[in-house]
Design an enzyme around this catalytic site. Structure first.
Site, PDB file in Angstrom:
ATOM      1  N   ARG A  31      -0.742 -23.749 -71.530  1.00  0.00           N
ATOM      2  CA  ARG A  31      -0.699 -22.726 -72.587  1.00  0.00           C
ATOM      3  C   ARG A  31      -1.639 -23.063 -73.736  1.00  0.00           C
ATOM      4  O   ARG A  31      -2.359 -22.199 -74.233  1.00  0.00           O
ATOM      5  CB  ARG A  31       0.739 -22.561 -73.087  1.00  0.00           C
ATOM      6  CG  ARG A  31       1.623 -21.913 -72.023  1.00  0.00           C
ATOM      7  CD  ARG A  31       3.012 -21.651 -72.534  1.00  0.00           C
ATOM      8  NE  ARG A  31       3.812 -20.960 -71.519  1.00  0.00           N
ATOM      9  CZ  ARG A  31       5.019 -20.453 -71.731  1.00  0.00           C
ATOM     10  NH1 ARG A  31       5.574 -20.543 -72.930  1.00  0.00           N
ATOM     11  NH2 ARG A  31       5.679 -19.854 -70.786  1.00  0.00           N
TER      12      ARG A  31
ATOM     13  N   ASP B 160       9.736 -10.364 -84.629  1.00  0.00           N
ATOM     14  CA  ASP B 160       9.445 -11.480 -83.726  1.00  0.00           C
ATOM     15  C   ASP B 160       8.472 -12.412 -84.436  1.00  0.00           C
ATOM     16  O   ASP B 160       7.765 -11.991 -85.351  1.00  0.00           O
ATOM     17  CB  ASP B 160       8.829 -10.976 -82.411  1.00  0.00           C
ATOM     18  CG  ASP B 160       8.977 -11.986 -81.279  1.00  0.00           C
ATOM     19  OD1 ASP B 160       9.919 -11.845 -80.477  1.00  0.00           O
ATOM     20  OD2 ASP B 160       8.168 -12.934 -81.208  1.00  0.00           O
TER      21      ASP B 160
HETATM   22  C1  LIG Z   1      12.492 -13.950 -74.091  1.00  0.00           C
HETATM   23  S1  LIG Z   1      12.101 -13.026 -75.533  1.00  0.00           S
HETATM   24  C2  LIG Z   1      13.618 -12.095 -75.751  1.00  0.00           C
HETATM   25  C3  LIG Z   1      13.367 -10.633 -76.021  1.00  0.00           C
HETATM   26  C4  LIG Z   1      14.635  -9.763 -76.096  1.00  0.00           C
HETATM   27  N1  LIG Z   1      15.492 -10.155 -77.200  1.00  0.00           N
HETATM   28  C5  LIG Z   1      15.419  -9.803 -74.815  1.00  0.00           C
HETATM   29  O1  LIG Z   1      16.509 -10.327 -74.794  1.00  0.00           O
HETATM   30  O2  LIG Z   1      14.918  -9.322 -73.797  1.00  0.00           O
HETATM   31  C6  LIG Z   1      12.233 -14.295 -76.806  1.00  0.00           C
HETATM   32  C7  LIG Z   1      11.409 -13.987 -78.061  1.00  0.00           C
HETATM   33  O3  LIG Z   1      11.816 -14.866 -79.109  1.00  0.00           O
HETATM   34  C8  LIG Z   1      10.686 -15.089 -79.934  1.00  0.00           C
HETATM   35  N2  LIG Z   1      10.911 -16.272 -80.783  1.00  0.00           N
HETATM   36  C9  LIG Z   1      10.915 -17.577 -80.429  1.00  0.00           C
HETATM   37  N3  LIG Z   1      11.153 -18.369 -81.487  1.00  0.00           N
HETATM   38  C10 LIG Z   1      11.315 -17.532 -82.548  1.00  0.00           C
HETATM   39  C11 LIG Z   1      11.585 -17.737 -83.946  1.00  0.00           C
HETATM   40  N4  LIG Z   1      11.723 -18.970 -84.454  1.00  0.00           N
HETATM   41  N5  LIG Z   1      11.669 -16.663 -84.736  1.00  0.00           N
HETATM   42  C12 LIG Z   1      11.522 -15.404 -84.228  1.00  0.00           C
HETATM   43  N6  LIG Z   1      11.269 -15.152 -82.930  1.00  0.00           N
HETATM   44  C13 LIG Z   1      11.166 -16.201 -82.102  1.00  0.00           C
HETATM   45  C14 LIG Z   1       9.552 -15.218 -78.955  1.00  0.00           C
HETATM   46  O4  LIG Z   1       8.304 -14.967 -79.562  1.00  0.00           O
HETATM   47  C15 LIG Z   1       9.924 -14.183 -77.877  1.00  0.00           C
HETATM   48  O5  LIG Z   1       9.248 -12.966 -78.088  1.00  0.00           O
END
Ligand SMILES: C[S@@+](CC[C@H](N)C(=O)[O-])C[C@H]1O[C@@H](n2cnc3c(N)ncnc32)[C@H](O)[C@@H]1O
Length: 277
Positions: free
Chosen positions: A37, A149
């Site tokens: 990555r 996000d």
């Molecule tokens: C797997 S996705 C989940 C999306 C949706 N909530 C779902 O359940 O399908 C996880 C997201 O969390 C975000 N993320 C990770 N760490 C974070 C943080 N500290 N603050 C905000 N978002 C974060 C990532 O960028 C990613 O887009």
């Protein structure tokens, strides 16, 4: 261009940085994944080694690089109507209940829902579709659906609102027709403007408080799986503070925060409620 492999020591430095910036703990066995990555950012910036890239990223000149680094580090997998029972509850119980309370003057004519790690937008748009279908209940209300996000790249996709077949695979055919425009060539669906207009987008790190008006419902799903206890606790504290009296928290199956939610009342394994409602 060929880049060296990421060494254990370099990996540890990147992982420390990721933890401090986003709360995410990367497991030791993920070195190859992290290397792959980060290598995308080496290619994009033209920087020749992991060591130099780390130095750049942590220097004042690299401040603008940090969000792009987090874009490649975060896992953004999501799809429409993930966990069907959450949306059944939202459409059949939560929304009618808020409307009933407002009719009885026990709730303002205002609806606020937050998708707290919305990735590419499928979650807040699924919420918006439920609200759109129930719009007769909310005529004249101030409706806010907020998607946030940490990843700016994910939010750019969310704003565009254009999805492939995989992403919309759980959208019922009638909803697909009513709420999406299909591309002429087929194979891609764009959320219709009437649904798009219900959602606002903002970059936000869950380790920080959001501020502003409280929410009637917050979705926190599939984000905390790689957070450790301390960073989970920081997130939970911020979310509980953002819930209105009587507001609901919907948690995903992998958040692992059940023992941290004692300020809230447990309604279901995945549903918690703030007191005072
Ligand atoms: C797997 S996705 C989940 C999306 C949706 N909530 C779902 O359940 O399908 C996880 C997201 O969390 C975000 N993320 C990770 N760490 C974070 C943080 N500290 N603050 C905000 N978002 C974060 C990532 O960028 C990613 O887009």
């Amino acid at each position: 261009m060929h880049h060296n492999e990421l060494t254990d020591e370099e990996c540890a430095r990147f992982c420390g940085l990721i933890y401090r910036a986003a709360g995410i703990r990367i497991a030791d066995n993920k070195r190859v994944m992290i290397g792959n990555r980060v290598r995308r950012r080496l290619r994009a910036t033209g920087i020749g080694s992991f060591r130099e890239y780390y130095a750049f990223l942590t220097s004042p000149a690299g401040a603008g690089e940090m969000p792009l680094f987090l874009d490649v580090i975060t896992t953004n997998e999501t799809y429409f109507f993930r966990d069907a029972q959450h949306y059944q509850w939202l459409g059949k119980e939560f929304l009618p209940e808020v409307a009933r309370l407002a009719a009885a003057h026990k709730h303002p004519r205002r609806l606020r829902i937050w998708s707290a790690a919305c990735s590419t937008g499928e979650e807040p748009y699924s919420i918006a579709i439920e609200v759109f279908e129930k719009r007769a209940l909310f005529a004249g209300w101030k409706v806010t659906i907020l998607g946030t996000d940490i990843s700016g790249a994910a939010l750019a996709d969310a704003r565009a609102g254009r999805y492939d077949a995989r992403s919309v695979r759980h959208v019922e055919p009638g909803r697909l027709l009513a709420c999406f425009d299909e591309d002429r060539q087929g194979g891609a669906w764009t959320v219709k403007p009437v649904v798009k207009a219900l959602v606002e987008w903002r970059p936000h790190n869950l380790l920080a408080p959001l501020g502003g008006e409280p929410f009637d419902c917050i979705f926190l799903k599939n984000v905390l799986i790689y957070f450790d206890r301390d960073s989970k606790q920081a997130v939970v504290k911020n979310l509980v503070a953002a819930l209105a009296a009587g507001g609901f928290l919907v948690v995903g199956p992998t958040e692992g925060v059940h023992n941290m939610l004692d300020p809230l009342a447990r309604v279901q394994a995945w549903l918690y409620r703030q007191g005072g409602g």
